[in-house]
Design an enzyme around this catalytic site. Structure first.
Site, PDB file in Angstrom:
ATOM      1  N   GLU A 162       0.828  -1.201   0.000  1.00 28.46           N
ATOM      2  CA  GLU A 162       0.000   0.000   0.000  1.00 28.46           C
ATOM      3  C   GLU A 162       0.860   1.247   0.000  1.00 28.46           C
ATOM      4  O   GLU A 162       1.978   1.247   0.508  1.00 28.46           O
ATOM      5  CB  GLU A 162      -0.905   0.008   1.248  1.00 28.46           C
TER       6      GLU A 162
ATOM      7  N   CYS B 249       3.321   8.564   1.186  1.00 29.01           N
ATOM      8  CA  CYS B 249       3.891   7.622   2.145  1.00 29.01           C
ATOM      9  C   CYS B 249       4.092   6.314   1.388  1.00 29.01           C
ATOM     10  O   CYS B 249       3.122   5.706   0.926  1.00 29.01           O
ATOM     11  CB  CYS B 249       2.901   7.473   3.306  1.00 29.01           C
TER      12      CYS B 249
ATOM     13  N   GLU C 296      10.609  -1.819   6.831  1.00 29.01           N
ATOM     14  CA  GLU C 296      11.706  -1.105   7.474  1.00 29.01           C
ATOM     15  C   GLU C 296      12.698  -0.747   6.367  1.00 29.01           C
ATOM     16  O   GLU C 296      13.425  -1.621   5.876  1.00 29.01           O
ATOM     17  CB  GLU C 296      12.339  -1.998   8.548  1.00 29.01           C
TER      18      GLU C 296
ATOM     19  N   SER D 188      12.142   6.022  14.982  1.00 23.22           N
ATOM     20  CA  SER D 188      10.949   5.638  15.740  1.00 23.22           C
ATOM     21  C   SER D 188      11.381   5.225  17.135  1.00 23.22           C
ATOM     22  O   SER D 188      11.709   4.067  17.373  1.00 23.22           O
ATOM     23  CB  SER D 188      10.236   4.494  15.020  1.00 23.22           C
TER      24      SER D 188
ATOM     25  N   ASN E  20      -2.706   4.992  16.538  1.00 26.19           N
ATOM     26  CA  ASN E  20      -3.857   4.524  15.767  1.00 26.19           C
ATOM     27  C   ASN E  20      -4.102   3.085  16.162  1.00 26.19           C
ATOM     28  O   ASN E  20      -3.284   2.226  15.857  1.00 26.19           O
ATOM     29  CB  ASN E  20      -3.556   4.595  14.275  1.00 26.19           C
TER      30      ASN E  20
ATOM     31  N   CYS F 186      -0.867   6.044  10.155  1.00 23.31           N
ATOM     32  CA  CYS F 186       0.412   5.441  10.550  1.00 23.31           C
ATOM     33  C   CYS F 186       0.191   4.096  11.214  1.00 23.31           C
ATOM     34  O   CYS F 186      -0.583   3.979  12.160  1.00 23.31           O
ATOM     35  CB  CYS F 186       1.138   6.303  11.573  1.00 23.31           C
TER      36      CYS F 186
ATOM     37  N   CYS G  72       6.785  -6.592   7.152  1.00 24.37           N
ATOM     38  CA  CYS G  72       7.894  -6.014   7.906  1.00 24.37           C
ATOM     39  C   CYS G  72       8.366  -7.054   8.917  1.00 24.37           C
ATOM     40  O   CYS G  72       7.550  -7.774   9.492  1.00 24.37           O
ATOM     41  CB  CYS G  72       7.438  -4.757   8.637  1.00 24.37           C
TER      42      CYS G  72
ATOM     43  N   CYS H 123       1.926  -2.042  15.674  1.00 16.64           N
ATOM     44  CA  CYS H 123       1.866  -1.694  14.245  1.00 16.64           C
ATOM     45  C   CYS H 123       1.234  -2.839  13.464  1.00 16.64           C
ATOM     46  O   CYS H 123       1.635  -4.001  13.611  1.00 16.64           O
ATOM     47  CB  CYS H 123       3.276  -1.418  13.736  1.00 16.64           C
TER      48      CYS H 123
ATOM     49  N   CYS I 173       6.999  -4.755  15.702  1.00 16.34           N
ATOM     50  CA  CYS I 173       6.535  -3.817  16.736  1.00 16.34           C
ATOM     51  C   CYS I 173       5.066  -4.155  17.042  1.00 16.34           C
ATOM     52  O   CYS I 173       4.235  -4.220  16.128  1.00 16.34           O
ATOM     53  CB  CYS I 173       6.680  -2.373  16.262  1.00 16.34           C
TER      54      CYS I 173
HETATM   55  N1  SAH Z   1       9.734   0.813   9.863  1.00 13.48           N
HETATM   56  C1  SAH Z   1       9.858   2.228   9.854  1.00 13.48           C
HETATM   57  C2  SAH Z   1       8.822   2.948   8.999  1.00 13.48           C
HETATM   58  C3  SAH Z   1       7.390   2.501   9.050  1.00 13.48           C
HETATM   59  S1  SAH Z   1       6.198   3.111  10.135  1.00 13.48           S
HETATM   60  C4  SAH Z   1       9.781   2.770  11.250  1.00 13.48           C
HETATM   61  O1  SAH Z   1       9.394   2.032  12.138  1.00 13.48           O
HETATM   62  O2  SAH Z   1      10.152   3.909  11.458  1.00 13.48           O
HETATM   63  C5  SAH Z   1       6.189   4.831  10.281  1.00 13.48           C
HETATM   64  C6  SAH Z   1       5.887   5.271  11.699  1.00 13.48           C
HETATM   65  O3  SAH Z   1       4.563   4.900  12.144  1.00 13.48           O
HETATM   66  C7  SAH Z   1       6.837   4.658  12.719  1.00 13.48           C
HETATM   67  O4  SAH Z   1       7.268   5.650  13.613  1.00 13.48           O
HETATM   68  C8  SAH Z   1       5.952   3.658  13.412  1.00 13.48           C
HETATM   69  O5  SAH Z   1       6.429   3.298  14.684  1.00 13.48           O
HETATM   70  C9  SAH Z   1       4.641   4.389  13.469  1.00 13.48           C
HETATM   71  N2  SAH Z   1       3.506   3.529  13.794  1.00 13.48           N
HETATM   72  C10 SAH Z   1       3.391   2.208  13.563  1.00 13.48           C
HETATM   73  N3  SAH Z   1       2.206   1.748  14.016  1.00 13.48           N
HETATM   74  C11 SAH Z   1       1.555   2.806  14.522  1.00 13.48           C
HETATM   75  C12 SAH Z   1       0.284   2.969  15.117  1.00 13.48           C
HETATM   76  N4  SAH Z   1      -0.546   1.948  15.256  1.00 13.48           N
HETATM   77  N5  SAH Z   1      -0.066   4.204  15.529  1.00 13.48           N
HETATM   78  C13 SAH Z   1       0.770   5.248  15.370  1.00 13.48           C
HETATM   79  N6  SAH Z   1       1.982   5.157  14.802  1.00 13.48           N
HETATM   80  C14 SAH Z   1       2.382   3.948  14.383  1.00 13.48           C
END
Ligand code: SAH
Length: 367
Positions: free
Chosen positions: A107, A120, A182, A238, A317, A360, A127, A134, A131
């Site tokens: 996406e 984005c 990532e 992050s 989120n 996000c 990934c 996410c 985390c």
């Molecule tokens: N892997 C990379 C980029 C992808 S996510 C990274 O982790 O930085 C982009 C951002 O969205 C990251 O800071 C991630 O931690 C955040 N993110 C992921 N899940 C989220 C959620 N459920 N609510 C808010 N931010 C989130």
């Protein structure tokens, strides 16, 4: 040390055939002459793809039909096809679900703001960073995207903006590697994609490096390497909490590279590039939103980065099935106030695309 899977060199499995956007200007010329065509055809193809933003061979009428077919068959294989677009926020946010040549789904999200238009992009399908908050992290890594699969998301979005698909015609100005994946775990392809996105047309799409953000969980050796690339892209880290104990669970790769090491690498990046580093902080109710954590975050960033840090607070989120939620607004305000009080700049990120699961951390490509 724990045994996290080594993710730097995920297998080539599933990568698409070679595409024009995988190649540098010289490589394109070589590829074209290897096909028995004149070298200048590389420039013609590049102009169609990177300047006119088209991958449609029928539009390339300045190239004779036989050559056109040979070149397009070899250098413009179909990469991503639209499964669907979903729009929200008054048609200023649009998520696109793409299907790759092997059926893989990814996406990207296009967001129109008064002063800029941001895409984005995804750098991997799925990934491997796991985390827990996410959505993408829950499904594991399917595969890396090729350079051209990353670039093609950008080309398509630039064409959509030019053609007025998100309101008045406009120009795609900013790219954030904050979609699925990532980026620093797909290092070489992402760096090559940055060159294709930023080099002036017809070598690339001509978007300013300063308007590109690469976001990472904190893969320290890769951040250090990025600092030496001579690029001026923005780095986002992050962090999500200033203490190792909690970060080991929120960002599991922290068991390998600790907060202090990540911030040292971020400092190196800021020193080399002269650019402020964004510190991403998804604020989660009763998990990482305590006043003491805000104080600690402010102190730590003041010490490691000083004015070279900017904290982006992202209200969490919620993802399907997750027990976590965003912090209440007064808690969020107090958090920001305390970070600011340590002399560190901190703002709350505007969240777009919530109702279409495009915010996000919500990108999960269920099909
Ligand atoms: N892997 C990379 C980029 C992808 S996510 C990274 O982790 O930085 C982009 C951002 O969205 C990251 O800071 C991630 O931690 C955040 N993110 C992921 N899940 C989220 C959620 N459920 N609510 C808010 N931010 C989130």
């Amino acid at each position: 040390m724990t045994s996290l899977p080594l993710v730097f060199d995920a297998p080539k499995r599933g990568l698409p055939p070679r595409h024009l956007a995988d190649l540098s200007t010289e490589q394109r010329r070589d590829a074209v002459t290897d096909l028995g065509e004149k070298a200048f055809r590389a420039n013609q193809l590049s102009t169609h793809y990177f300047a006119r933003l088209t991958a449609d061979r029928d539009a390339m009428t300045d190239i004779p039909a036989a050559s056109r077919d040979r070149l397009a068959d070899e250098l413009l294989p179909p990469l991503l096809s639209v499964v669907r677009h979903v729009a929200c926020d008054d048609n200023t946010t649009r998520k696109t679900l793409w299907r790759a040549h092997d059926g893989t789904l990814v996406e990207s999200v296009l967001m129109r703001y008064p002063d800029r238009v941001t895409l984005c992009v995804s750098s991997q399908a799925g990934c491997g960073m796991a985390c827990p908050f996410c959505a993408t992290g829950q499904g594991g890594l399917q595969r890396n995207l090729s350079t051209a699969e990353i670039v093609d998301q950008v080309r398509a979005a630039a064409a959509a903006m030019r053609d007025g698909e998100l309101g008045e015609p406009g120009r795609l100005s900013n790219i954030v590697f904050m979609g699925m994946g990532e980026p620093l775990a797909n290092y070489r392809r992402v760096i090559d994609a940055v060159h294709r996105i930023c080099d002036p047309a017809p070598a690339g799409l001509g978007i300013s490096q300063r308007s590109v953000t690469v976001s990472t969980v904190g893969l320290v050796p890769a951040i250090r390497k990025l600092a030496e690339e001579g690029l001026s892209v923005r780095l986002a880290v992050s962090l999500h909490t200033p203490d190792d104990e909690l970060r080991d669970t929120l960002v599991p790769v922290n068991t390998r590279w600790k907060v202090a090491e990540v911030l040292d690498a971020a400092r190196l990046y800021a020193d080399r590039t002269g650019r402020r580093v964004s510190i991403e902080y998804a604020l989660i109710r009763d998990v990482n939103d305590q006043p003491w954590r805000a104080d600690l975050l402010g102190r730590l960033l003041h010490k490691h980065l000083g004015p070279l840090a900017h904290v982006n607070v992202i209200p969490l989120n919620p993802t399907p099935g997750s027990k976590w939620d965003a912090s209440p607004k007064p808690v969020e305000r107090e958090f920001v106030r305390r970070v600011n009080a340590q002399g560190v700049s901190c703002t709350v990120r505007d969240t777009r695309g919530q109702e279409i699961a495009a915010a996000c951390g919500q990108l999960a490509a269920e099909g």
